[in-house]
Design an enzyme around this catalytic site. Structure first.
Site, PDB file in Angstrom:
ATOM      1  N   LYS A  10       0.858  -1.193   0.021  1.00 53.48           N
ATOM      2  CA  LYS A  10      -0.028  -0.125  -0.108  1.00 53.48           C
ATOM      3  C   LYS A  10       0.957   1.279   0.036  1.00 53.48           C
ATOM      4  O   LYS A  10       1.962   1.381   0.420  1.00 53.48           O
ATOM      5  CB  LYS A  10      -0.904   0.058   1.318  1.00 53.48           C
ATOM      6  CG  LYS A  10      -0.312   0.049   2.502  1.00 53.48           C
ATOM      7  CD  LYS A  10       0.346   1.302   3.209  1.00 53.48           C
ATOM      8  CE  LYS A  10       0.970   1.287   4.343  1.00 53.48           C
ATOM      9  NZ  LYS A  10       1.678   2.587   4.666  1.00 53.48           N
ATOM     10  N   ASP A 136      -1.913  -1.563  10.268  1.00 52.99           N
ATOM     11  CA  ASP A 136      -2.360  -1.632   9.018  1.00 52.99           C
ATOM     12  C   ASP A 136      -3.160  -2.689   8.378  1.00 52.99           C
ATOM     13  O   ASP A 136      -3.407  -3.011   7.206  1.00 52.99           O
ATOM     14  CB  ASP A 136      -1.116  -1.118   7.897  1.00 52.99           C
ATOM     15  CG  ASP A 136      -0.561   0.109   8.073  1.00 52.99           C
ATOM     16  OD1 ASP A 136      -1.361   0.929   8.629  1.00 52.99           O
ATOM     17  OD2 ASP A 136       0.812   0.201   7.847  1.00 52.99           O
TER      18      ASP A 136
END
Length: 283
Positions: A10, A136
């Site tokens: 990401k 995350d």
């Protein structure tokens, strides 16, 4: 039976640190989106009640310190699984890079074990479990584009960014998120315009998105590792439309609409650091 899962990296389009919590963590507001750079996770059943991890990386532990191991242990404990699992990880995402590689691996393990043992657990429940493993992981369970709030556990899906190319440049250092967050002085850090990034995503406005991407942690990492700032300056000078450090760094990314321009910047950045990638957005 072998289960295969991709674990995409990401980047942060926005990372804002809002306040320090009583538990020592920080409340954040992060817009993240998945990119086409991924580890490959392979899961196989074991008759014995144990978790084995195999991977070829001198930087990543293959024991209980690994987030993939923690994910498997948390999954087995929560759902009362007494079978074991062998987890093979093929790394492509740089380590300690601000790209969420360990979190992506943990999320892929949660999704893969759900399939391996045919439990049909909803992603929302997997994300809740993931949030106990790392900040995350909840986002990485879903992937695509989302805003994360709290310490990262509250996920709201967002429209995908306009199509573009991404150049990633990582210097030959690792950065500890814990160290960077430990240097935060809330009265001194900058704050990105998260609402402007949200509006740009909704409007599919590439230029507006690039003007407003921001990261509260950049200046801290630049102070600790000046070479990260030099890479950002080189990326800006090379002509990328939007340039930002992802996560706590040290990876810097550049956003470009045209492939030929992206390729030119990619080739130029290879003179600044060894690890340079040219990828697309996912979704």
């Amino acid at each position: 039976m072998t289960i295969l899962e991709k674990a995409p990296a990401k980047i942060n389009l926005s990372l804002d640190v809002l306040r320090k919590r009583d538990d020592g963590y920080h409340d954040v507001e992060m817009i993240m989106t998945s990119i086409d750079l991924a580890d490959r996770i392979e899961l196989d059943r074991l008759n014995e009640d144990r978790i084995d991890i195999s991977l070829e990386s001198r930087y990543v532990p293959s024991d209980e310190r690994n987030l993939a191991y923690k994910a498997a242990r948390a999954f087995k404990n929560k759902y009362g699984i007494t079978e074991g699992v062998h987890i093979s990880i093929e790394k492509s995402i740089p380590v300690s890079a601000g790209l969420g590689g360990g979190s992506a691996d943990a999320a892929a393990v949660l999704r893969g074990l759900n399939r391996l043992w045919s439990l049909n657990i909803p992603f929302d429940e997997l994300a809740d479990l993931g949030s106990t493993i790392g900040a995350d992981v909840a986002f990485c369970v879903y992937g695509n584009t989302a805003i994360a709030r709290g310490y990262g556990e509250k996920i709201e899906k967002l429209p995908s960014p306009p199509p573009c190319w991404i150049i990633l440049a990582k210097p030959d250092i690792g950065v500890s998120s814990r160290t960077v967050f430990g240097h935060i002085e809330l009265e001194k850090i900058s704050h990105p315009d998260t609402n402007a990034v949200l509006a740009a995503l909704k409007e599919k406005d590439f230029s507006k998105m690039c003007r407003n991407i921001g990261n509260s942690l950049e200046d801290i990492t630049f102070g600790l590792h000046p070479e990260v700032l030099r890479i950002k300056e080189a990326m800006v000078h090379a002509g990328a439309t939007g340039v930002l450090m992802s996560g706590s760094g040290p990876t810097v990314y550049g956003l470009v609409e045209q492939q030929n321009k992206a390729t030119r910047i990619y080739n130029g950045m290879r003179g600044f650091c060894d690890e340079v990638y040219l990828v697309r957005l996912l979704g």
